[in-house]
Design a protein around this motif. Structure first.
Motif, PDB file in Angstrom:
ATOM      1  N   TYR A  31       0.894  -1.165  -0.106  1.00 52.96           N
ATOM      2  CA  TYR A  31       0.037   0.035  -0.197  1.00 52.96           C
ATOM      3  C   TYR A  31       0.840   1.237   0.165  1.00 52.96           C
ATOM      4  CZ  TYR A  31      -3.968  -3.059   1.055  1.00 52.96           C
ATOM      5  OH  TYR A  31      -4.955  -3.870   1.160  1.00 52.96           O
ATOM      6  N   GLY A  32       2.248   0.985   0.435  1.00 52.50           N
ATOM      7  CA  GLY A  32       2.967   2.322   0.450  1.00 52.50           C
ATOM      8  C   GLY A  32       4.500   1.944   0.202  1.00 52.50           C
ATOM      9  N   TRP A  33       5.221   2.792   0.671  1.00 51.84           N
ATOM     10  CA  TRP A  33       6.512   2.821   0.358  1.00 51.84           C
ATOM     11  C   TRP A  33       7.327   1.413   0.972  1.00 51.84           C
ATOM     12  CZ3 TRP A  33      11.416   3.291   3.494  1.00 51.84           C
ATOM     13  CH2 TRP A  33      12.504   3.397   2.634  1.00 51.84           C
ATOM     14  N   ALA A  34       6.834   1.044   2.118  1.00 54.72           N
ATOM     15  CA  ALA A  34       7.046  -0.183   2.706  1.00 54.72           C
ATOM     16  C   ALA A  34       5.843  -0.641   3.645  1.00 54.72           C
ATOM     17  CB  ALA A  34       8.443  -0.073   3.595  1.00 54.72           C
ATOM     18  N   ASP A  35       5.447  -1.840   3.517  1.00 56.81           N
ATOM     19  CA  ASP A  35       4.532  -2.413   4.376  1.00 56.81           C
ATOM     20  C   ASP A  35       4.929  -3.541   5.066  1.00 56.81           C
ATOM     21  OD1 ASP A  35       2.904  -0.808   2.887  1.00 56.81           O
ATOM     22  OD2 ASP A  35       1.758  -2.398   1.952  1.00 56.81           O
ATOM     23  N   ILE A  36       4.071  -3.820   6.138  1.00 57.37           N
ATOM     24  CA  ILE A  36       4.156  -5.120   7.139  1.00 57.37           C
ATOM     25  C   ILE A  36       3.366  -6.301   6.631  1.00 57.37           C
ATOM     26  CG2 ILE A  36       3.946  -5.847   9.414  1.00 57.37           C
ATOM     27  CD1 ILE A  36       4.227  -2.859  10.488  1.00 57.37           C
ATOM     28  N   TRP A  37       4.154  -7.401   6.402  1.00 59.81           N
ATOM     29  CA  TRP A  37       3.645  -8.561   5.804  1.00 59.81           C
ATOM     30  C   TRP A  37       3.824  -9.703   6.987  1.00 59.81           C
ATOM     31  CZ3 TRP A  37       2.313  -9.274   0.460  1.00 59.81           C
ATOM     32  CH2 TRP A  37       2.537  -8.190  -0.297  1.00 59.81           C
ATOM     33  N   VAL A  38       2.935 -10.769   6.904  1.00 58.64           N
ATOM     34  CA  VAL A  38       3.208 -12.076   7.823  1.00 58.64           C
ATOM     35  C   VAL A  38       2.949 -13.284   6.925  1.00 58.64           C
ATOM     36  CG1 VAL A  38       0.756 -11.930   8.006  1.00 58.64           C
ATOM     37  CG2 VAL A  38       2.122 -12.705   9.986  1.00 58.64           C
ATOM     38  N   THR A  39       3.955 -14.243   7.463  1.00 62.94           N
ATOM     39  CA  THR A  39       3.812 -15.570   6.909  1.00 62.94           C
ATOM     40  C   THR A  39       3.611 -16.515   8.052  1.00 62.94           C
ATOM     41  OG1 THR A  39       4.978 -17.270   5.582  1.00 62.94           O
ATOM     42  CG2 THR A  39       6.332 -15.678   6.960  1.00 62.94           C
ATOM     43  N   THR A  40       2.885 -17.514   8.156  1.00 69.15           N
ATOM     44  CA  THR A  40       2.508 -18.407   8.952  1.00 69.15           C
ATOM     45  C   THR A  40       2.802 -19.920   8.618  1.00 69.15           C
ATOM     46  OG1 THR A  40       0.321 -18.807   8.034  1.00 69.15           O
ATOM     47  CG2 THR A  40       0.598 -17.061   9.787  1.00 69.15           C
ATOM     48  N   ARG A  41       3.032 -20.667   9.462  1.00 72.41           N
ATOM     49  CA  ARG A  41       3.081 -22.245   9.097  1.00 72.41           C
ATOM     50  C   ARG A  41       2.480 -22.885  10.300  1.00 72.41           C
ATOM     51  NH1 ARG A  41       9.593 -22.378  10.735  1.00 72.41           N
ATOM     52  NH2 ARG A  41       9.639 -21.576  12.912  1.00 72.41           N
ATOM     53  N   ALA A  42       1.869 -24.128  10.051  1.00 70.51           N
ATOM     54  CA  ALA A  42       1.228 -25.019  10.964  1.00 70.51           C
ATOM     55  C   ALA A  42       2.035 -25.491  12.252  1.00 70.51           C
ATOM     56  CB  ALA A  42       0.417 -26.423  10.146  1.00 70.51           C
ATOM     57  N   TYR A  62       2.285   5.408   3.516  1.00 72.45           N
ATOM     58  CA  TYR A  62       3.590   5.771   3.911  1.00 72.45           C
ATOM     59  C   TYR A  62       4.580   4.543   4.239  1.00 72.45           C
ATOM     60  CZ  TYR A  62       1.072  10.328   4.279  1.00 72.45           C
ATOM     61  OH  TYR A  62      -0.009  11.532   4.221  1.00 72.45           O
ATOM     62  N   ASN A  63       5.590   4.829   4.934  1.00 71.41           N
ATOM     63  CA  ASN A  63       6.427   3.949   5.602  1.00 71.41           C
ATOM     64  C   ASN A  63       6.086   3.278   6.710  1.00 71.41           C
ATOM     65  OD1 ASN A  63       8.742   2.236   5.748  1.00 71.41           O
ATOM     66  ND2 ASN A  63       9.781   3.556   6.456  1.00 71.41           N
ATOM     67  N   ASP A  64       5.681   1.807   6.709  1.00 66.89           N
ATOM     68  CA  ASP A  64       5.243   1.246   7.877  1.00 66.89           C
ATOM     69  C   ASP A  64       6.236   0.150   8.023  1.00 66.89           C
ATOM     70  OD1 ASP A  64       2.783   2.782   8.481  1.00 66.89           O
ATOM     71  OD2 ASP A  64       2.296   1.997   6.296  1.00 66.89           O
ATOM     72  N   PHE A  81       5.340   6.082   9.549  1.00 66.46           N
ATOM     73  CA  PHE A  81       5.546   7.424   9.182  1.00 66.46           C
ATOM     74  C   PHE A  81       3.866   8.009   9.065  1.00 66.46           C
ATOM     75  CE2 PHE A  81       9.766   6.019   8.362  1.00 66.46           C
ATOM     76  CZ  PHE A  81      10.524   7.199   8.277  1.00 66.46           C
ATOM     77  N   ARG A  82       3.082   7.289   9.301  1.00 64.73           N
ATOM     78  CA  ARG A  82       1.643   7.644   8.851  1.00 64.73           C
ATOM     79  C   ARG A  82       1.254   9.034   9.353  1.00 64.73           C
ATOM     80  NH1 ARG A  82      -1.966   3.188  10.666  1.00 64.73           N
ATOM     81  NH2 ARG A  82      -0.030   1.936  10.079  1.00 64.73           N
ATOM     82  N   GLU A  83       0.086   9.537   9.043  1.00 69.71           N
ATOM     83  CA  GLU A  83      -0.242  10.748   9.263  1.00 69.71           C
ATOM     84  C   GLU A  83      -0.612  10.826  11.056  1.00 69.71           C
ATOM     85  OE1 GLU A  83      -3.667  12.036   7.043  1.00 69.71           O
ATOM     86  OE2 GLU A  83      -2.478  12.230   5.011  1.00 69.71           O
ATOM     87  N   GLY A  84      -0.415  11.630  11.544  1.00 72.50           N
ATOM     88  CA  GLY A  84      -0.448  11.872  13.073  1.00 72.50           C
ATOM     89  C   GLY A  84       0.893  11.411  13.755  1.00 72.50           C
ATOM     90  N   SER A  85       2.087  11.355  13.181  1.00 70.96           N
ATOM     91  CA  SER A  85       3.285  10.978  13.699  1.00 70.96           C
ATOM     92  C   SER A  85       3.801  12.222  14.003  1.00 70.96           C
ATOM     93  CB  SER A  85       4.200  10.207  12.581  1.00 70.96           C
ATOM     94  OG  SER A  85       3.733   8.972  12.532  1.00 70.96           O
TER      95      SER A  85
END
Length: 230
Positions: A31-42, A62-64, A81-85
């Motif tokens: 969604y932005g310059w950098a995002d947070i992702w997750v991967t899972t395993r059983a 923005y950058n997350d 870096f989102r709005e409100g920072s």
């Protein structure tokens, strides 16, 4: 390849059960310059599944990045870096009631913590101590370009106290960043310049501060036995 891309992927944080891996990525599907992702395993012996973006509640235009999952898996601390920072980048926290619930809208940790580009949060297993660096500092009272800091709170429902610099034993005139506290609270790992470092955290047993470890300190332990006095 289920986790890594041709873009930058880094700054991971793994859940206490070892089944969810959170990380930042600059891949184009975000969604932005950098995002947070997750991967899972059983199970811990299974391969990681296809990484998934945490979505627009967590990620912005923005950058997350710089994510840290709490030991109970119910709080997600991020550098954003989102709005409100207030300091270009701030530390925010998103929560959920159970492991199967969605993440809530992130909440800024407020001006006591944020003001000088705070980043790279690391929360202790009990949720009462927060380590971070002043990425766009220097924060007053620091020693170098980036320093490591810590803040405490009495309980997980209390506000954070005033941050304390970890001092010249840890911080130098250069760069100290990306702290990571071990699950048992005995070791702090961090980046110092181009290298990785570790330092042991020794318990204070001179409880009354008189410079002597004796029966008076034992009496304090006895008087507080069975209470929540850490």
């Amino acid at each position: 390849p289920a986790v890594n891309s041709y873009a930058w992927d880094g700054e991971p944080s793994i859940s206490s059960d070892g089944l969810s891996l959170y990380f930042g990525s600059k891949r184009s599907e975000g969604y932005g310059w950098a995002d947070i992702w997750v991967t899972t395993r059983a199970t811990v012996s299974d391969p990681w599944g296809q990484a998934e973006n945490l979505g627009p509640v967590i990620n912005t235009q923005y950058n997350d990045v710089d994510v840290c999952i709490s030991a109970d898996g119910l709080s997600l601390y991020i550098d954003s870096f989102r709005e409100g920072s207030t300091g270009r980048s701030d530390i925010w926290v998103s929560k959920r009631e159970t492991l199967s619930d969605p993440w809530s809208e992130p909440i800024n940790l407020g001006p006591t913590i944020n003001s000088y580009g705070e980043s790279a949060p690391s929360i202790s297993s009990g949720g009462l101590v927060l380590f971070f660096s002043d990425f766009f500092g220097p924060r007053p009272g620091g020693y170098g370009q980036y320093d490591l800091w810590m803040a405490r709170r009495a309980s997980v429902s209390d506000p954070w106290g005033e941050p304390m610099n970890l001092g010249p034993t840890i911080n130098t005139s250069g760069v100290e960043a990306h702290p990571n506290i071990s699950a048992d609270g005995s070791t702090l790992y961090f980046t110092g310049g181009p290298d990785l470092w570790q330092v042991s955290i020794d318990p204070i047993i001179d409880l009354n501060g008189d410079g002597v470890i004796d029966s008076a300190d034992m009496c304090i332990i006895v008087d507080n036995w069975g209470t929540d006095n850490s």
